[in-house]
Design a protein around this motif. Structure first.
Motif, PDB file in Angstrom:
ATOM      1  N   SER A 242       0.837  -1.196   0.000  1.00  0.00           N
ATOM      2  CA  SER A 242       0.000   0.000   0.000  1.00  0.00           C
ATOM      3  C   SER A 242       0.874   1.249   0.000  1.00  0.00           C
ATOM      4  CB  SER A 242      -0.932   0.010   1.209  1.00  0.00           C
ATOM      5  OG  SER A 242      -0.189  -0.131   2.407  1.00  0.00           O
ATOM      6  N   LYS A 243       2.108   1.094   0.508  1.00  0.00           N
ATOM      7  CA  LYS A 243       3.125   2.133   0.404  1.00  0.00           C
ATOM      8  C   LYS A 243       4.482   1.447   0.461  1.00  0.00           C
ATOM      9  CE  LYS A 243       3.327   3.191   5.366  1.00  0.00           C
ATOM     10  NZ  LYS A 243       3.248   4.256   6.392  1.00  0.00           N
ATOM     11  N   PHE A 244       5.478   2.055  -0.160  1.00  0.00           N
ATOM     12  CA  PHE A 244       6.801   1.451  -0.198  1.00  0.00           C
ATOM     13  C   PHE A 244       7.399   1.368   1.202  1.00  0.00           C
ATOM     14  CE2 PHE A 244       6.709   3.514  -4.531  1.00  0.00           C
ATOM     15  CZ  PHE A 244       6.501   2.324  -5.220  1.00  0.00           C
ATOM     16  N   VAL A 245       8.210   0.336   1.431  1.00  0.00           N
ATOM     17  CA  VAL A 245       8.830   0.130   2.740  1.00  0.00           C
ATOM     18  C   VAL A 245      10.320   0.470   2.675  1.00  0.00           C
ATOM     19  CG1 VAL A 245       7.182  -1.671   3.365  1.00  0.00           C
ATOM     20  CG2 VAL A 245       9.360  -2.309   2.290  1.00  0.00           C
ATOM     21  N   LYS A 246      10.882   0.839   3.805  1.00  0.00           N
ATOM     22  CA  LYS A 246      12.323   1.079   3.898  1.00  0.00           C
ATOM     23  C   LYS A 246      13.044  -0.182   4.365  1.00  0.00           C
ATOM     24  CE  LYS A 246      12.115   6.079   4.687  1.00  0.00           C
ATOM     25  NZ  LYS A 246      12.496   7.203   5.589  1.00  0.00           N
ATOM     26  N   ASP A 247      12.393  -0.914   5.249  1.00  0.00           N
ATOM     27  CA  ASP A 247      12.968  -2.148   5.790  1.00  0.00           C
ATOM     28  C   ASP A 247      12.135  -3.322   5.277  1.00  0.00           C
ATOM     29  OD1 ASP A 247      13.839  -4.328   7.310  1.00  0.00           O
ATOM     30  OD2 ASP A 247      14.198  -3.091   9.089  1.00  0.00           O
ATOM     31  N   LEU A 248      12.760  -4.236   4.549  1.00  0.00           N
ATOM     32  CA  LEU A 248      12.037  -5.367   3.959  1.00  0.00           C
ATOM     33  C   LEU A 248      11.379  -6.238   5.016  1.00  0.00           C
ATOM     34  CD1 LEU A 248      14.690  -6.313   1.259  1.00  0.00           C
ATOM     35  CD2 LEU A 248      12.419  -5.354   0.830  1.00  0.00           C
ATOM     36  N   ARG A 249      11.926  -6.234   6.218  1.00  0.00           N
ATOM     37  CA  ARG A 249      11.353  -7.052   7.285  1.00  0.00           C
ATOM     38  C   ARG A 249      10.044  -6.472   7.812  1.00  0.00           C
ATOM     39  NH1 ARG A 249      17.140  -7.182  10.171  1.00  0.00           N
ATOM     40  NH2 ARG A 249      16.926  -5.046   9.386  1.00  0.00           N
ATOM     41  N   ASP A 250       9.696  -5.282   7.339  1.00  0.00           N
ATOM     42  CA  ASP A 250       8.416  -4.685   7.724  1.00  0.00           C
ATOM     43  C   ASP A 250       7.259  -5.170   6.853  1.00  0.00           C
ATOM     44  OD1 ASP A 250       9.563  -3.221   9.749  1.00  0.00           O
ATOM     45  OD2 ASP A 250       9.875  -1.429   8.522  1.00  0.00           O
ATOM     46  N   LEU A 251       7.544  -5.954   5.844  1.00  0.00           N
ATOM     47  CA  LEU A 251       6.476  -6.473   4.983  1.00  0.00           C
ATOM     48  C   LEU A 251       5.570  -7.404   5.785  1.00  0.00           C
ATOM     49  CD1 LEU A 251       8.559  -7.239   1.767  1.00  0.00           C
ATOM     50  CD2 LEU A 251       6.829  -5.448   2.028  1.00  0.00           C
TER      51      LEU A 251
END
Length: 343
Positions: A7-16
């Motif tokens: 829904s919005k780009f993430v900075k930390d992939l582990r936040d997916l």
């Protein structure tokens, strides 16, 4: 269904995170298939898409979208006149692979060879198409020539090594560590060079039959300066990606291209398909012919990832170059066995 919805780009992939109750995209044409996804590939492109760092994020891939670009699964619904039928095992590529189901045009997938599992077919994914398009359609690599594969141990690289060998070329592979070197030798590479070695480009030239350099460079990492050092006069470089650049592109002294009379060609498989679908079809057909002839095998990474909740950690491993071959995420580990039990 469950999916990795951006829904919005993430900075930390582990936040997916796994989103619940995501709506399955509706069929758009009479050639669309509904597919139950069993496995999805974990690719460099996916981690860029998640962070908004890929060039396609500027135009084609904007939130909201379901992440993931390569998959394998089982057809659940197919048009009456389709070449596929419910129950067929298929693999291919389309945005939206990190989900329980997907709707794609039938031209985007192929049937899984009987000798392969769905996980193995997923490890093949779209990597072979890109390699075939770059090495054969663009660079015109032929038997007796020497190909240099940069980034040889990754998902794209392992396919490129096999494609080059299948058409009768000598292969020099560039990798980063001993485990990857062992794997790529077992895959058929004639020579292996470590990019951690000082002046590794000289080592590449020394490994060619006449010391003049290679005929073709398949550049996945963004190293045109090094590619030119390895190239013989009138050689060809095909640039496919910039996996090692971290967003900072190199500047190339153009006289070096002139002095080598080199051809430097960029190849965007996805854009080719958008502009001219017939070229994608030709590449698919050419690569699958090599598969049918037995010259290609899947190379799944030794460690598996299970469940959509592991997408973030799997992408982080790819980002940090911990994996080799193609990392595969299992989304539904029971579907293939259940289907076989019914047959």
């Amino acid at each position: 269904m469950e999916a990795i919805l951006i829904s919005k780009f993430v900075k930390d992939l582990r936040d997916l995170k796994v989103a619940k109750d995501v709506q399955l995209v509706k069929a758009k044409s009479s050639s669309d298939l509904h597919i139950r996804i069993t496995h999805a590939a974990v690719t460099h492109v996916d981690q860029l898409y998640a962070q908004g760092l890929h060039q396609n994020n500027r135009r084609h891939i904007q939130p909201p979208f379901i992440l993931g670009t390569e998959f394998a699964g089982i057809v659940t619904t197919a048009p009456h006149k389709s070449q596929f039928k419910p129950g067929d095992r298929v693999f291919g590529g389309s945005l939206g692979a990190y989900a329980e189901s997907i709707v794609v045009d039938e031209k985007s997938v192929r049937k899984v060879p009987d000798r392969w599992t769905l996980a193995q077919a997923c490890a093949l994914g779209g990597s072979g198409n890109i390699g075939y398009g770059a090495l054969i359609s663009v660079a015109k690599l032929t038997a007796g020539e020497t190909a240099l594969i940069l980034g040889a141990s990754g998902g794209l690289g392992v396919m490129a090594v096999q494609i080059a060998k299948a058409v009768g070329a000598k292969v020099i592979a560039v990798v980063g560590d001993g485990e990857k070197a062992k794997m790529i030798r077992e895959l058929g590479a004639d020579e292996v060079v470590s990019y951690r070695e000082a002046n590794w480009e000289e080592s590449v030239r020394d490994k060619t039959s006449d010391g003049e350099g290679v005929h073709v460079v398949y550049d996945l990492i963004g190293a045109v300066q090094s590619s030119l050092k390895c190239l013989r006069y009138r050689g060809r470089i095909v640039i496919v990606g910039f996996a090692a650049r971290k967003g900072k592109m190199e500047e190339v002294a153009m006289n070096r291209i002139l002095l080598k009379s080199a051809m430097v060609h960029g190849y965007r498989y996805g854009e080719d398909g958008r502009r001219d679908p017939s070229r994608t079809q030709e590449v698919w057909d050419g690569f699958m012919k090599l598969v049918e002839e037995g010259g290609i095998k899947p190379v799944p990474y030794k460690e598996g990832y299970n469940g959509l909740e592991e997408v973030g950690s799997a992408l982080e491993d790819v980002k940090l170059h911990r994996t080799w071959g193609r990392a595969v995420l299992t989304i539904d580990g029971t579907a293939e066995a259940a289907q076989k039990a019914r047959l």
